[in-house]
Design an enzyme around this catalytic site. Structure first.
Site, mmCIF file in Angstrom:
data_model
loop_
_atom_site.group_PDB
_atom_site.id
_atom_site.type_symbol
_atom_site.label_atom_id
_atom_site.label_comp_id
_atom_site.label_asym_id
_atom_site.label_seq_id
_atom_site.Cartn_x
_atom_site.Cartn_y
_atom_site.Cartn_z
ATOM 1 N N GLY A 20 0.785 -1.237 0.000
ATOM 2 C CA GLY A 20 0.000 0.000 0.000
ATOM 3 C C GLY A 20 0.813 1.282 0.000
ATOM 4 O O GLY A 20 0.345 2.317 0.479
ATOM 5 N N ASN A 22 1.602 3.042 -2.662
ATOM 6 C CA ASN A 22 0.929 3.988 -3.569
ATOM 7 C C ASN A 22 -0.306 4.590 -2.889
ATOM 8 O O ASN A 22 -0.574 5.782 -3.027
ATOM 9 C CB ASN A 22 0.555 3.307 -4.886
ATOM 10 C CG ASN A 22 1.724 3.259 -5.847
ATOM 11 O OD1 ASN A 22 2.117 4.290 -6.405
ATOM 12 N ND2 ASN A 22 2.317 2.088 -6.022
ATOM 13 N N ARG A 73 -16.571 -15.297 -9.894
ATOM 14 C CA ARG A 73 -15.812 -14.060 -10.050
ATOM 15 C C ARG A 73 -16.777 -12.858 -10.130
ATOM 16 O O ARG A 73 -16.552 -11.814 -9.544
ATOM 17 C CB ARG A 73 -14.956 -14.141 -11.319
ATOM 18 C CG ARG A 73 -14.012 -12.980 -11.490
ATOM 19 C CD ARG A 73 -13.208 -13.123 -12.759
ATOM 20 N NE ARG A 73 -12.209 -14.171 -12.674
ATOM 21 C CZ ARG A 73 -10.948 -13.960 -12.277
ATOM 22 N NH1 ARG A 73 -10.551 -12.766 -11.940
ATOM 23 N NH2 ARG A 73 -10.087 -14.950 -12.240
ATOM 24 N N ARG A 99 -5.425 -9.094 -8.110
ATOM 25 C CA ARG A 99 -6.376 -10.044 -8.671
ATOM 26 C C ARG A 99 -6.876 -9.505 -10.001
ATOM 27 O O ARG A 99 -7.176 -8.321 -10.130
ATOM 28 C CB ARG A 99 -7.541 -10.204 -7.691
ATOM 29 C CG ARG A 99 -8.311 -11.426 -7.980
ATOM 30 C CD ARG A 99 -9.116 -11.979 -6.866
ATOM 31 N NE ARG A 99 -9.938 -13.025 -7.446
ATOM 32 C CZ ARG A 99 -9.507 -14.256 -7.691
ATOM 33 N NH1 ARG A 99 -8.290 -14.599 -7.373
ATOM 34 N NH2 ARG A 99 -10.293 -15.146 -8.259
ATOM 35 N N LEU A 101 -9.239 -8.540 -12.903
ATOM 36 C CA LEU A 101 -10.652 -8.139 -12.929
ATOM 37 C C LEU A 101 -11.241 -8.529 -14.275
ATOM 38 O O LEU A 101 -10.616 -8.344 -15.320
ATOM 39 C CB LEU A 101 -10.740 -6.630 -12.708
ATOM 40 C CG LEU A 101 -10.352 -6.203 -11.281
ATOM 41 C CD1 LEU A 101 -10.055 -4.713 -11.226
ATOM 42 C CD2 LEU A 101 -11.436 -6.584 -10.270
ATOM 43 N N ASN A 115 -4.919 2.341 -13.211
ATOM 44 C CA ASN A 115 -3.935 1.417 -12.638
ATOM 45 C C ASN A 115 -2.558 2.047 -12.746
ATOM 46 O O ASN A 115 -2.311 2.880 -13.610
ATOM 47 C CB ASN A 115 -3.958 0.087 -13.413
ATOM 48 C CG ASN A 115 -3.011 -0.947 -12.814
ATOM 49 O OD1 ASN A 115 -2.884 -1.047 -11.587
ATOM 50 N ND2 ASN A 115 -2.336 -1.711 -13.660
ATOM 51 N N HIS A 117 1.455 0.888 -13.207
ATOM 52 C CA HIS A 117 2.242 -0.284 -13.585
ATOM 53 C C HIS A 117 3.730 0.102 -13.588
ATOM 54 O O HIS A 117 4.094 1.148 -14.128
ATOM 55 C CB HIS A 117 1.818 -0.772 -14.977
ATOM 56 C CG HIS A 117 2.549 -2.005 -15.392
ATOM 57 N ND1 HIS A 117 2.220 -3.260 -14.915
ATOM 58 C CD2 HIS A 117 3.622 -2.175 -16.201
ATOM 59 C CE1 HIS A 117 3.057 -4.144 -15.423
ATOM 60 N NE2 HIS A 117 3.911 -3.514 -16.208
ATOM 61 N N GLU A 182 6.495 6.105 -9.079
ATOM 62 C CA GLU A 182 5.059 5.752 -9.023
ATOM 63 C C GLU A 182 4.324 6.675 -8.053
ATOM 64 O O GLU A 182 3.228 7.152 -8.340
ATOM 65 C CB GLU A 182 4.879 4.309 -8.553
ATOM 66 C CG GLU A 182 5.363 3.261 -9.529
ATOM 67 C CD GLU A 182 5.111 1.847 -8.998
ATOM 68 O OE1 GLU A 182 4.038 1.601 -8.422
ATOM 69 O OE2 GLU A 182 5.998 0.991 -9.155
HETATM 70 C C1 GRF Z 1 3.577 -1.274 -7.436
HETATM 71 O O1 GRF Z 1 4.857 -1.505 -7.957
HETATM 72 C C2 GRF Z 1 2.577 -1.127 -8.536
HETATM 73 O O2 GRF Z 1 3.104 -0.545 -9.695
HETATM 74 C C3 GRF Z 1 2.198 -2.547 -8.821
HETATM 75 O O3 GRF Z 1 2.176 -3.175 -7.561
HETATM 76 C C4 GRF Z 1 3.042 -2.475 -6.672
HETATM 77 C C5 GRF Z 1 2.206 -2.073 -5.497
HETATM 78 O O4 GRF Z 1 2.943 -1.518 -4.471
HETATM 79 N N1 GRF Z 1 0.956 -2.603 -9.553
HETATM 80 P P1 GRF Z 1 2.204 -0.830 -3.237
HETATM 81 O O5 GRF Z 1 1.210 -1.852 -2.682
HETATM 82 O O6 GRF Z 1 1.531 0.416 -3.723
HETATM 83 O O7 GRF Z 1 3.293 -0.542 -2.244
#
Ligand code: GRF
Length: 218
Positions: A20, A22, A73, A99, A101, A115, A117, A182
């Site tokens: 978590g 982000n 699902r 997961r 979607l 999202n 990435h 990110e």
């Molecule tokens: C991040 O690297 C994001 O890009 C990817 O999963 C990771 C999640 O990290 N989709 P966090 O849970 O936000 O620390």
């Protein structure tokens, strides 16, 4: 795509599964008054993950919904949608949600599902993108915020930022440097959405931030 009007605080729904960080970056930008949003609901599909603790610490509504308790699902995804609808979300953000979607969920939130990435898409989609880039030997990788479509990491790109790969890097040190980026671009992309500055044209997203000024007349 419906756009929240300028100055309006949008309501976010956030899906998490892990550490978590982000989510934490989004929380901090909101608390600092730099992100015109509030978090209506966080849903984790993993019990006891760090992201859930972060919500409790910041008094953010959080629910744990695990797919095992559902017969299909679609039933699981409907439960997510029902929770988000209770708080009238404007935008759903996947933040380390592990997961897949189905098109049912993705189409329900078309143009309202983001999202993050950890690569410069379309390079290195899927799992472990930082290690994929490191192993491939690219000199530049990065991070991408994109709208989610029914493919894996194929949706329209909102923001990207490059991260150089150093000779001294390990996959882990590279991943950390990407993560730092990110944390900067995800809140930025959400703010652009909140300001109604993201316009989808086909698979292109116009952000109104990269326009060069009109060329001077002589
Ligand atoms: C991040 O690297 C994001 O890009 C990817 O999963 C990771 C999640 O990290 N989709 P966090 O849970 O936000 O620390």
């Amino acid at each position: 795509m419906s756009r929240p009007s300028e100055g309006h605080h949008i309501t976010l729904g956030i899906l998490v599964s892990g550490s978590g960080t982000n989510l934490q970056a989004i929380i901090e930008e909101i608390e600092a008054g730099r992100l015109s949003a509030h978090i209506g609901m966080v849903i984790s599909n993993v019990e006891g993950c760090r992201a859930v603790d972060r919500c409790r610490k910041h008094q953010i509504p959080v629910r744990v919904i695990t797919h095992q308790s559902f017969s299909s699902r679609k039933a699981f995804e409907q439960a997510l949608i029902d929770q988000f609808e209770e708080v009238s979300t404007d935008l759903i953000c996947l933040a380390g949600f592990m997961r897949l979607l189905s098109p049912y969920f993705v189409q329900h939130y078309a143009g309202k599902l983001l999202n993050i990435h950890p690569s410069l898409l379309p390079a290195f989609p899927g799992l472990d993108a930082q290690r994929q880039a490191f192993t491939y030997g690219v000199k530049i990788t990065g991070a991408t915020v994109h709208f989610v479509d029914v493919g894996t990491d194929t949706g329209p790109i909102v923001l990207q930022e490059a991260v150089p790969v150093h000779d001294t890097d390990s996959a882990e040190s590279l991943a950390l440097r990407i993560l730092h980026i990110e944390h900067q671009i995800y809140p930025k992309a959400i703010q652009l959405f909140a300001e109604g500055r993201l316009t989808l044209r086909g698979r292109k997203v116009e952000t109104c931030i990269n326009r060069s000024p009109a060329s001077p007349t002589r």
